[in-house]
Design a protein around this motif. Sequence first.
Motif, PDB file in Angstrom:
ATOM      1  N   LYS A   1     -85.330  35.434 -45.154  1.00 56.09           N
ATOM      2  CA  LYS A   1     -85.014  36.864 -45.157  1.00 56.09           C
ATOM      3  C   LYS A   1     -83.681  37.106 -45.854  1.00 56.09           C
ATOM      4  O   LYS A   1     -82.615  36.977 -45.251  1.00 56.09           O
ATOM      5  CB  LYS A   1     -84.971  37.409 -43.720  1.00 56.09           C
ATOM      6  CG  LYS A   1     -86.288  37.282 -43.004  1.00 56.09           C
ATOM      7  CD  LYS A   1     -87.393  38.038 -43.717  1.00 56.09           C
ATOM      8  CE  LYS A   1     -88.732  37.841 -43.040  1.00 56.09           C
ATOM      9  NZ  LYS A   1     -89.847  38.083 -43.924  1.00 56.09           N
TER      10      LYS A   1
ATOM     11  N   GLU B   1     -82.290  40.319 -54.901  1.00 54.00           N
ATOM     12  CA  GLU B   1     -81.654  41.127 -55.956  1.00 54.00           C
ATOM     13  C   GLU B   1     -80.174  41.348 -55.654  1.00 54.00           C
ATOM     14  O   GLU B   1     -79.327  41.217 -56.530  1.00 54.00           O
ATOM     15  CB  GLU B   1     -82.354  42.484 -56.084  1.00 54.00           C
ATOM     16  CG  GLU B   1     -83.812  42.411 -56.451  1.00 54.00           C
ATOM     17  CD  GLU B   1     -84.034  42.563 -57.947  1.00 54.00           C
ATOM     18  OE1 GLU B   1     -83.133  43.055 -58.634  1.00 54.00           O
ATOM     19  OE2 GLU B   1     -85.126  42.166 -58.385  1.00 54.00           O
ATOM     20  N   ARG B   2     -79.866  41.690 -54.399  1.00 58.29           N
ATOM     21  CA  ARG B   2     -78.476  41.923 -54.014  1.00 58.29           C
ATOM     22  C   ARG B   2     -77.652  40.647 -54.130  1.00 58.29           C
ATOM     23  O   ARG B   2     -76.514  40.667 -54.592  1.00 58.29           O
ATOM     24  CB  ARG B   2     -78.396  42.483 -52.596  1.00 58.29           C
ATOM     25  CG  ARG B   2     -76.999  43.098 -52.322  1.00 58.29           C
ATOM     26  CD  ARG B   2     -76.856  43.642 -50.919  1.00 58.29           C
ATOM     27  NE  ARG B   2     -76.254  42.573 -50.131  1.00 58.29           N
ATOM     28  CZ  ARG B   2     -76.716  42.132 -48.967  1.00 58.29           C
ATOM     29  NH1 ARG B   2     -77.768  42.681 -48.429  1.00 58.29           N
ATOM     30  NH2 ARG B   2     -76.124  41.157 -48.325  1.00 58.29           N
TER      31      ARG B   2
ATOM     32  N   ASP C   1     -82.053  39.579 -49.323  1.00 53.87           N
ATOM     33  CA  ASP C   1     -82.247  40.512 -50.434  1.00 53.87           C
ATOM     34  C   ASP C   1     -81.835  39.761 -51.705  1.00 53.87           C
ATOM     35  O   ASP C   1     -80.649  39.676 -52.035  1.00 53.87           O
ATOM     36  CB  ASP C   1     -81.393  41.762 -50.228  1.00 53.87           C
ATOM     37  CG  ASP C   1     -81.606  42.812 -51.302  1.00 53.87           C
ATOM     38  OD1 ASP C   1     -82.090  42.469 -52.403  1.00 53.87           O
ATOM     39  OD2 ASP C   1     -81.271  43.978 -51.046  1.00 53.87           O
TER      40      ASP C   1
END
Length: 110
Positions: free
Chosen positions: A77, A81-82, A79
């Motif tokens: 889990k 892209e971030r 992000d």
Amino acid sequence: MDEGASGRRVIHIGLPELSEEQLIEVGELAQETIIDHVFDALNRSDVKDIEVTMRINRDETLDLEVEVYLEVPVFVKVDVERLIDEAVEKAYAAVERKLREIADEGKNQA
């Protein structure tokens, strides 16, 4: 399904007077910074694939093109892209610091 993401950024440096050795140093610094940031956030076992590609274009200005591909299993889990954006931002800051050092060295030698 695996989660993969990639991002490409071009950093306009604007310093055309760098030696080949300095260009390589700047590219390696950016690459190491990105990889270090990713592995600070994730365990090595959480990363299925990572590719960091650096291209340096010398025209009127110097452009550093950074391309990052990161693939993690779906159960991780994060992000992606971030994480890539953060890593590239850190690399940009590291490159900027290095270029200031190079510029200062040039002034001191003049």
